[in-house]
Design an enzyme around this catalytic site. Structure first.
Site, short mmCIF file in Angstrom:
data_model
loop_
_atom_site.label_atom_id
_atom_site.label_comp_id
_atom_site.label_asym_id
_atom_site.label_seq_id
_atom_site.Cartn_x
_atom_site.Cartn_y
_atom_site.Cartn_z
N LYS A 188 0.81 -1.22 0.00
CA LYS A 188 0.00 0.00 0.00
C LYS A 188 0.84 1.27 0.00
CE LYS A 188 -4.08 -1.97 2.20
NZ LYS A 188 -4.83 -2.11 3.45
N GLY A 237 0.39 1.01 6.30
CA GLY A 237 -0.50 1.79 5.45
C GLY A 237 -1.92 1.87 5.98
#
Ligand code: ATR
Length: 251
Positions: free
Chosen positions: A66, A123
């Site tokens: 991410k 993330g």
């Protein structure tokens, strides 16, 4: 017209229910599209990612990419510019629907929620933290295996004038909102938590909370925001409940 192709990029995703969710929605709304899984190992990410970005109409990104994906995109939404993590891509532009799902699920909860603990500092944790900041939380505490990352996230929170610190253990947790973004089972004990959000769909929740958003509910919430970005779909409660039932029966 040929089908539009979409996929999920991640590692160890073979059992992901995301294709089930998205392909069901395409069927419901008569959209000529197909969603599949694109498993990428860490050592082949750099060499395969550009080809994937060019081959698919839309993509989702999950653990552990991410943050890594940012360097390969043309542009980002304003949310991503703050958060530094992407989980949805359309036309080379990165979005973060984890952030949107956190904001929605927390704001739907009626009580006056002011304090939170976020477990993890990757993330998804950043998306959670920025949702809590946006929603006006007073205190946000971070727990993470790697303390430096927890401290880094805590400093970001403090820079918004919000009280923050790291916590050293997960015993007797007492807070308004507890958000768990860590894929492995940690030893968590809860004293009093009003709202518990666990983003890991494979985990059976043992910890007690009055209100629980488990990983399946969360997965569906963020998936529906991705559909809004890709196809402008605004999916109502009835379809959402059906998708929820379908996923729970299947996995
Ligand atoms: P995501 O984007 O989904 O948040 P990530 O950025 O890879 O994924 O972050 C994973 C989180 O899970 C991190 O907080 C990570 O802790 P570290 O920062 O110490 O790596 C945490 N995590 C992953 N495996 C873990 C493990 N075995 N024990 C404890 N924490 C773990």
């Amino acid at each position: 017209m040929s089908k539009l192709n979409l996929c999920l990029i991640g590692e160890n995703i073979k059992k992901s229910p995301s294709p089930l969710i998205h392909n069901y929605i395409y069927k419901m709304f008569n959209i000529e599209a197909e969603y599949r899984l694109c498993e990428i190992k860490r050592d082949s990410f750099d060499s395969s990612i550009l080809n994937l970005l060019n081959s698919f109409y839309g993509l989702n990104v999950t653990m552990p990419y991410k943050e890594k994906i940012l360097g390969f995109l043309k542009n980002y939404s304003d949310d991503v510019k703050k958060i530094g993590a992407v989980n949805t891509i359309k036309n080379g532009v990165g979005f973060n629907t984890d952030y949107l799902a956190f904001k929605k699920t927390i704001s739907e909860y009626k009580d006056n929620l002011k304090e939170a603990i976020v477990i993890g500092a990757g993330g998804a944790a950043k998306a959670a933290v920025f949702a809590l900041i946006e929603l006006g939380f007073d205190k946000i505490f971070i727990y993470n295996r790697t303390k430096e990352k927890a401290m880094g996230l805590s400093k970001i929170i403090q820079s918004y004038g919000i009280k923050s610190n790291i916590i050293e253990n997960l015993n007797d947790l007492n807070t308004d909102v507890l958000i768990n973004t860590v894929p492995v089972d940690l030893n968590i004990s809860i004293k009093n938590v009003n709202l518990y959000i666990d983003i890991v769909y494979t985990r059976k929740i043992r910890e007690f909370s009055k209100n629980l958003i488990d990983g399946i509910d969360f997965l569906i919430e963020q998936a529906l925001f991705s559909e809004e970005i890709w196809f402008g779909l605004n999916i109502g409660e009835e379809v959402k409940n059906y998708v929820r039932k379908l996923v729970r029966e299947t996995i």
